[in-house]
Design an enzyme around this catalytic site. Structure first.
Site, PDB file in Angstrom:
ATOM      1  N   HIS A 150      -7.576  -5.420  -1.438  1.00  0.00           N
ATOM      2  CA  HIS A 150      -6.352  -4.725  -1.028  1.00  0.00           C
ATOM      3  C   HIS A 150      -5.446  -5.630  -0.198  1.00  0.00           C
ATOM      4  O   HIS A 150      -4.224  -5.567  -0.312  1.00  0.00           O
ATOM      5  CB  HIS A 150      -6.720  -3.471  -0.235  1.00  0.00           C
ATOM      6  CG  HIS A 150      -5.578  -2.532  -0.027  1.00  0.00           C
ATOM      7  ND1 HIS A 150      -4.897  -1.940  -1.074  1.00  0.00           N
ATOM      8  CD2 HIS A 150      -4.982  -2.077   1.105  1.00  0.00           C
ATOM      9  CE1 HIS A 150      -3.940  -1.159  -0.597  1.00  0.00           C
ATOM     10  NE2 HIS A 150      -3.966  -1.228   0.723  1.00  0.00           N
TER      11      HIS A 150
ATOM     12  N   ASP B 212      -9.105  -4.682  -5.913  1.00  0.00           N
ATOM     13  CA  ASP B 212      -8.721  -3.795  -4.810  1.00  0.00           C
ATOM     14  C   ASP B 212      -9.849  -2.806  -4.524  1.00  0.00           C
ATOM     15  O   ASP B 212     -10.314  -2.104  -5.410  1.00  0.00           O
ATOM     16  CB  ASP B 212      -7.440  -3.041  -5.187  1.00  0.00           C
ATOM     17  CG  ASP B 212      -6.782  -2.362  -4.001  1.00  0.00           C
ATOM     18  OD1 ASP B 212      -7.500  -1.952  -3.067  1.00  0.00           O
ATOM     19  OD2 ASP B 212      -5.544  -2.253  -3.996  1.00  0.00           O
TER      20      ASP B 212
ATOM     21  N   SER C 225       0.835  -1.197   0.000  1.00  0.00           N
ATOM     22  CA  SER C 225       0.000   0.000   0.000  1.00  0.00           C
ATOM     23  C   SER C 225       0.877   1.258   0.000  1.00  0.00           C
ATOM     24  O   SER C 225       1.609   1.495  -0.951  1.00  0.00           O
ATOM     25  CB  SER C 225      -0.953  -0.038   1.200  1.00  0.00           C
ATOM     26  OG  SER C 225      -1.962   0.924   1.073  1.00  0.00           O
TER      27      SER C 225
END
Length: 809
Positions: free
Chosen positions: A782, A748, A675
């Site tokens: 994610h 995601d 991330s």
């Protein structure tokens, strides 16, 4: 002439074949792979049960968790609408964890009981204890829907109360009444058939604005057409029901798109949030219009407390909020008294005003005007209740990281109270912690205190790392008395206080090689602590690895730290230098002193998650985990104005340390992150040649695609274009000369990290001749969930590290 044509044709075919080989190499069809056996065994290690305590602490519920789902599970039909992901077959979330068994353990006797009568192949989800703690309600998901079950904690038997009628599309579904009935959010039995998508659209999709500024963050899974709206209306359509312990059902109130349900402490009233139209294609369902209604327990509407408009237009800044009532809750210490907060600055943090928020309260029967309970200068962050003479009011301001806690007297509305704690949220060393709670006669959590003393638990941050403690914090003198503290070489923290004077409590104790287990500690009787669980160490192959908290300085003198792992028995003097994997996640600070603080503990158990870098200690690497990457902007300075230089300086300091310690080979160091850590990795490869390779998972690389702020950056792109462009790896792809592996879940759902971020960044790197590889994981969000995806991700990372780091030419 003929020979020349043949030669031209041959040359053309050869060139075409070479071109096709290049295309084939670019589009690789590869089945799921598995990493080396040592890594795969760690991924497949048994999961430790999750523990939930009864309110009294007499019982522990041991929830045995299900393993990672398969990719087939993840590939089930899924609706992505209104910022929600729904499994249309179950009317519940498409991505959620579950547990498959419940064990009940008596903390006093140590006796443990299995639950009889649970469903076959259970996927148990939400669980809730009754007020008298004789029963536990739990949901179970099948391929047809979600049903409600109850567990008798006196006989240890489970039984099914309803068919698959639970509506778990949004929020929690179970509330216990004082007379042991369950208030359930169920599917509206009259909602009809699921809307069918039209073969052709009825017209174009149009959005329009009339000049009002409406800055908005980027969101995933938004509504995009009228059919999406119809689907969201269908799946949100709910009916409240009261279910008794025999399974008898009674409808409560009207049906509707129920967002949340909150039962009053005395069980006589319900606050129901009902989503209304118009919907929005710019923000998720959490920001759609909704009515806040008060019903009695029979479902009769007593009052419409508020009608909250569409939250589509909001000022910029992390301290921006909505106008009108928000954070509407019941007081925990009263039978049926509501409280909420209203912004006085129009929700705009740029407005200068002394009293920025006002907290109001309203007592049953809800016919009088609300009373002003308190006014504050920052944003409201909640109230911890004790009784009518004592409560703790929390406020904070994100831009400055300031936190305040007030002691207030609720019986004296409008009293300003006393600020008892004021600090930076980044200041770990001076954090006295959070209150300990006990259960009152309404079955609600209230502050455990003795006069002016509030019992608190703190992480106990300090230069040697966290050493958690239990204290009595005096709210008059603003001093604390430490009653108990974790002692090296263990990391131990209080998880449940068992008596009124906080002399008996449950702790969770662990060390580097000691699996966390629960203990009962009694400081008054001065008897030896008693272990009440015996969870086994899940990672035999990691026993004996070296773990240490290392400290070093940045070139500007800022203190930094990291957690260093090396293989079992490793000795730099004898074994030479190792390849290194450095894993990090940058953070912004408003104070260099706070940024320099040590975080975490060298005594914590080495717990692996799917995304951990620690797996590679089994492959002969040194691991620098939680490598501090602070970005500091003091006073009026914005941290990101110095992002690049400070980021590179952080990396240089870490490399200099690991090389200077004789552990790392300077030419064989990789950097990676997930991330914002992926964003960091790409920037480090743009602005330095410090590393042999990089690994970036699920990142955002073009900040113009998140133009109204990101992470802690509160300025918009148009306010700070140079910052956005400088910090965007996409804009600096031409500078990358280091091999970089990009991995991204193709589903995601995280704000800002759209899969297109990796796709476009890969194309930019490829266009400038960089060595790169892009891996899209089907059906993954994610965070990655399917076992096949996790194992393949680790295989990709291992292959990249072996090729470009350990065996670097």
């Amino acid at each position: 002439m003929l020979m020349k044509k043949i030669l031209k044709i041959s040359f053309f075919l050869s060139a075409y074949c070479l071109l096709m080989v290049g295309i084939c190499q670019a589009q690789e069809a590869l089945p799921y792979q598995t990493p080396p056996q040592a890594i795969a065994d760690l991924v497949n290690a048994p999961l430790t049960p999750t523990v939930s305590f009864s309110r009294s602490g007499d019982l522990m519920l041991l929830l045995e968790r299900a393993d990672n789902p398969s990719i087939e599970d993840l590939a089930q039909p899924e609706l992505r609408i209104g910022g929600i992901r729904i499994n249309p077959a179950t009317n519940g979330p498409s991505r959620s964890g579950s547990f498959y068994n419940v064990m009940v353990k008596n903390t006093k006797t140590g006796q443990q009981q299995a639950i009889k009568g649970l469903p076959n192949n259970p996927k148990l989800g939400e669980i809730s204890l009754s007020k008298d703690e004789k029963f536990a309600a739990v949901t179970n998901t099948t391929n047809k829907g979600i049903s409600l079950w109850v567990v008798d904690l006196t006989t240890y038997e489970a039984k099914k109360l309803t068919d698959e009628i639970v509506n778990a599309t949004y929020g929690s579904t179970i509330s216990w009444t004082p007379d042991n009935k369950i208030l359930l959010k169920a599917i509206n039995p009259k909602r009809g058939q699921m809307p069918v998508a039209p073969l052709a659209p009825s017209g174009p999709i149009i959005q329009e604005t009339s000049g009002n500024a409406a800055p908005s963050r980027t969101y995933q899974d938004l509504l995009s057409n009228p059919h999406d709206e119809a689907l969201l209306t269908y799946f949100m359509d709910s009916q409240l029901m009261l279910i008794d312990l025999q399974g008898n059902k009674q409808a409560v109130g009207k049906s509707g798109m129920i967002k949340s349900v909150d039962l009053s402490p005395d069980g006589n009233y319900i606050v129901v949030d009902l989503i209304q139209k118009p919907f929005s294609y710019l923000v998720p369902a959490s920001r759609f219009p909704y009515d806040v209604e008060i019903w009695d327990i029979k479902g009769n509407k007593v009052k419409t407390l508020a009608q909250i408009p569409l939250d589509e237009v909001r000022p910029t800044g992390f301290d921006a909020t909505v106008t009108g009532p928000r954070s509407i809750n019941w007081r925990a210490d009263k039978p049926a008294t509501l409280y909420w907060v209203e912004a006085q600055d129009g929700g705009d943090p740029k407005v200068k005003i002394d009293e920025r928020e006002i907290i109001y309260s309203l007592e049953v029967p809800f016919t009088t005007s609300p009373k002003k309970l308190a006014g504050i200068a920052y944003r409201f962050r909640g109230i911890f209740w004790s009784d009518d003479n004592f409560a703790l009011l929390n406020e904070s301001w994100s831009a400055t990281r300031q936190v305040r806690v007030h002691r207030i007297d609720p019986s004296n509305p409008g009293d300003k109270g006393t600020v008892i704690i004021e600090r930076s949220s980044d200041d770990r060393y001076n954090d006295p912690g959070s209150p300990v709670f006990t259960v009152n006669d309404f079955g609600r959590n209230v502050i455990l205190r003795k006069g002016d003393d509030v019992y608190m638990t703190s992480s106990g941050g300090g230069p040697d790392g966290d050493m958690p403690y239990l204290s009595a914090y005096n709210t008059k003198t603003k001093t604390e008395k430490i009653l108990w503290r974790s002692q090296a070489p263990y990391f131990e923290r209080v998880v449940k206080v068992l008596n009124a004077d906080a002399t008996e409590f449950v702790t969770l104790k662990e060390s580097t090689d000691l699996q966390p287990n629960y203990w009962i500690v009694n400081t008054r009787k001065r008897i030896a602590p008693r272990q009440i669980t015996d969870f086994v160490h899940p990672y035999e192959s990691l026993k004996g690895i070296n773990k240490s908290l290392v400290k070093y300085k940045r070139k500007d003198g800022l203190d930094l730290s990291a957690t260093l792992y090396t293989p079992e028995g490793y000795d730099p003097a004898k074994d030479g230098r190792l390849p290194v994997l450095m894993w990090a996640y940058p953070r912004e600070y408003k104070s260099a002193a706070d940024a320099a603080q040590v975080r975490g503990s060298k005594y914590q158990f080495t717990r692996l998650s799917w995304g951990s870098p620690i797996y590679w200690v089994t492959q002969g690497y040194a691991i620098m985990d939680q490598t501090e990457m602070p970005i500091v902007g003091e006073g009026d300075e914005e941290p990101n104005d110095f992002f690049v230089e400070q980021l590179v300086a952080n990396a240089e300091a870490a490399i200099d340390y690991i090389v200077g310690a004789g552990v790392g080979d300077r030419s064989k160091i990789a950097v990676g992150g997930h991330s914002y850590g992926a964003f960091m990795t790409a920037n480090l490869l743009s602005y330095s040649d410090l590393f042999a390779a990089g690994i970036a998972r699920s990142g955002a690389y073009n900040r113009t695609l998140t133009p109204f702020g990101f992470q802690y950056e509160q300025r918009s792109y148009w306010e700070a274009p140079d910052v956005y462009n400088t910090m965007s790896p996409f804009m600096n792809a031409n500078k990358v000369k280091t091999p970089i592996l990009l991995i991204h879940g193709e589903a995601d759902n995280n704000s800002g990290t759209f899969p297109i971020q990796s796709e476009r960044y890969y194309n930019a790197l490829k266009g400038h001749g960089a060595t790169t590889r892009l891996v899209f994981l089907p059906h993954e969000s994610h965070g990655y969930a399917a076992k096949e995806s996790i194992l393949h991700t680790l295989w990709e990372m291992n292959s990249w590290l072996e090729k470009y780091v350990k065996n670097k030419p």
